[in-house]
Design a protein around this motif. Structure first.
Motif, mmCIF file in Angstrom:
data_model
loop_
_atom_site.group_PDB
_atom_site.id
_atom_site.type_symbol
_atom_site.label_atom_id
_atom_site.label_comp_id
_atom_site.label_asym_id
_atom_site.label_seq_id
_atom_site.Cartn_x
_atom_site.Cartn_y
_atom_site.Cartn_z
ATOM 1 N N PHE A 16 -0.994 -7.494 -10.763
ATOM 2 C CA PHE A 16 -1.132 -6.434 -10.061
ATOM 3 C C PHE A 16 -1.366 -5.524 -8.879
ATOM 4 O O PHE A 16 -0.557 -4.309 -8.784
ATOM 5 C CB PHE A 16 -0.564 -5.980 -11.957
ATOM 6 N N LEU A 17 -2.809 -5.864 -9.094
ATOM 7 C CA LEU A 17 -2.957 -4.481 -8.521
ATOM 8 C C LEU A 17 -2.679 -4.708 -6.830
ATOM 9 O O LEU A 17 -2.765 -4.444 -6.228
ATOM 10 C CB LEU A 17 -4.455 -4.754 -8.398
ATOM 11 N N GLY A 18 -2.205 -6.472 -6.429
ATOM 12 C CA GLY A 18 -2.741 -6.236 -5.769
ATOM 13 C C GLY A 18 -0.337 -6.536 -4.696
ATOM 14 O O GLY A 18 -0.904 -5.896 -3.895
ATOM 15 N N PHE A 19 0.137 -5.962 -6.327
ATOM 16 C CA PHE A 19 1.685 -5.964 -5.918
ATOM 17 C C PHE A 19 1.637 -3.996 -5.756
ATOM 18 O O PHE A 19 2.084 -3.910 -5.100
ATOM 19 C CB PHE A 19 2.118 -6.588 -7.224
ATOM 20 N N LEU A 20 0.607 -3.148 -6.597
ATOM 21 C CA LEU A 20 0.701 -2.058 -6.431
ATOM 22 C C LEU A 20 0.041 -1.856 -4.852
ATOM 23 O O LEU A 20 0.556 -0.795 -4.358
ATOM 24 C CB LEU A 20 -0.654 -1.989 -6.846
ATOM 25 N N ILE A 21 -0.978 -2.368 -4.474
ATOM 26 C CA ILE A 21 -1.684 -2.673 -3.208
ATOM 27 C C ILE A 21 -0.493 -2.738 -1.842
ATOM 28 O O ILE A 21 0.530 -1.990 -0.699
ATOM 29 C CB ILE A 21 -2.292 -3.051 -2.520
ATOM 30 N N TRP A 22 0.524 -3.579 -1.848
ATOM 31 C CA TRP A 22 1.674 -3.959 -1.103
ATOM 32 C C TRP A 22 2.318 -3.396 -1.215
ATOM 33 O O TRP A 22 3.145 -2.797 0.157
ATOM 34 C CB TRP A 22 2.285 -5.370 -1.427
ATOM 35 N N PHE A 23 2.928 -2.813 -2.166
ATOM 36 C CA PHE A 23 3.778 -1.326 -2.601
ATOM 37 C C PHE A 23 3.712 -0.253 -1.581
ATOM 38 O O PHE A 23 4.820 0.641 -0.907
ATOM 39 C CB PHE A 23 4.355 -1.091 -3.941
ATOM 40 N N LYS A 24 2.242 -0.026 -2.227
ATOM 41 C CA LYS A 24 1.882 1.494 -1.246
ATOM 42 C C LYS A 24 1.525 1.396 0.348
ATOM 43 O O LYS A 24 2.347 2.528 0.403
ATOM 44 C CB LYS A 24 0.296 1.665 -2.070
ATOM 45 N N LEU A 25 1.409 0.192 0.832
ATOM 46 C CA LEU A 25 1.901 0.193 2.282
ATOM 47 C C LEU A 25 2.959 -0.006 2.714
ATOM 48 O O LEU A 25 3.563 0.815 3.414
ATOM 49 C CB LEU A 25 0.975 -1.417 3.099
#
Length: 230
Positions: free
Chosen positions: A36-45
Motif C-alpha cells: 500500500f505504501l509502495g502504491f501511495l509513493i507512486w501515486f504521489k510521484l
C-alpha cells in the motif's frame, strides 16, 4: 541452490509442519501495508509530475504489474504498468518518469538503510566495498550518458522534476521510503517467527537484509524480482 542442499541441516520439514498461523497472518498484514505504501509513493510521484490520474485505474495498473515481476521478470512488470497507466489518463512519458523516480528513491533509501547496517552487523561485507564502488560508478556513468544522449534535462517532456514542486516534496517521499523498509523488516520478522522464535534483536538485522537484498535484486536484472539474490 541454497535451501535444497541444506534442507536437513536447517530442519525445514519440521519447521514447515509447525508454522504459526498467527505469525503468518501478521506477516501478510504488514506485507499489505508495504505494498500500500509502495502504491501511495507512486501515486504521489504521478501527482508531483503534474498529472491527476484516475485512482481506480491507477490501482489496477499497480496491482497487475506486481504479477509479472516474478514470472517472467521485472522488465515486463514495468512495461505493463506503463502501458496500463495510459488508461488512467497518464501520458506515457510521465509514467516512465514516475517509474524512474520510483527506482531512484527506492534504491537510494535502500542504500541509506542497508549500507550502514551491513557495515555494522556484517563487517565482513567491507571486503566488497571496492566492487560496490565500481558498480555504482558504472551505473552512474550509464545514467549520465543516457541523460546527455536523450536530452532528459533540457527536453520538457522528459524532465524529471517539474517547476512547481520543490525539493521538500521529494524529500518526504524519500523519508516515506525509509519507513517502507521498516515495514518490510517487520513483515520479514513476523515470517521468521512463524518458523522459529526470533526476538526483537533480530529485527534490525532483517531490516538491513530486506532492503539490501531488494536493492541487489533490482541490480540482478536476470532474476525474477531478484529472487536468486534475495
Amino acid at each position: 541452490q541454497f535451501f535444497i542442499p541444506h534442507w536437513d541441516s536447517l530442519r525445514l520439514s519440521d519447521r514447515l509442519e509447525n508454522v504459526s498461523a498467527s505469525w503468518i497472518l501478521a506477516a501478510w498484514l504488514f506485507t499489505l501495508v508495504y505494498y500500500f505504501l509502495g502504491f501511495l509513493i507512486w501515486f504521489k510521484l504521478l501527482q508531483h509530475l503534474g498529472t491527476q490520474p484516475d485512482l481506480v485505474m491507477t490501482i489496477r495498473a499497480y496491482v497487475l504489474s506486481l504479477l509479472p515481476k516474478y514470472i517472467p521478470g521485472k522488465f515486463l512488470a514495468h512495461g505493463l504498468r506503463a502501458q496500463l497507466s495510459t488508461r488512467a489518463g497518464i501520458p506515457i512519458s510521465t509514467a516512465l518518469k514516475s517509474l524512474l523516480l520510483e527506482a531512484m528513491f527506492a534504491l537510494g533509501s535502500a542504500a541509506a538503510v542497508s549500507i550502514p547496517g551491513a557495515i555494522y552487523y556484517y563487517p565482513t561485507t567491507l571486503r566488497y566495498v571496492p566492487t560496490w564502488i565500481i558498480v555504482a560508478a558504472v551505473i552512474g556513468f550509464i545514467a549520465l550518458v543516457a541523460i546527455r544522449r536523450f536530452g532528459f534535462i533540457n527536453n520538457a517532456p522528459f524532465r524529471l522534476l517539474t517547476d512547481n514542486r520543490n525539493v521538500t516534496a521529494y524529500l518526504k517521499i524519500f523519508l516515506l521510503y525509509i519507513f517502507v523498509w521498516l515495514i518490510s523488516g517487520v513483515a520479514h520478522w513476523c515470517l521468521a517467527n512463524a518458523l522459529n522464535f526470533y526476538g526483537l534483536w533480530a529485527f534490525p538485522h532483517l531490516v538491513v537484509a530486506a532492503s539490501a537484498s531488494w536493492a541487489l535484486g533490482v541490480i540482478s536484472v536476470v532474476a525474477p524480482a531478484g529472487l536468486g539474490v534475495r
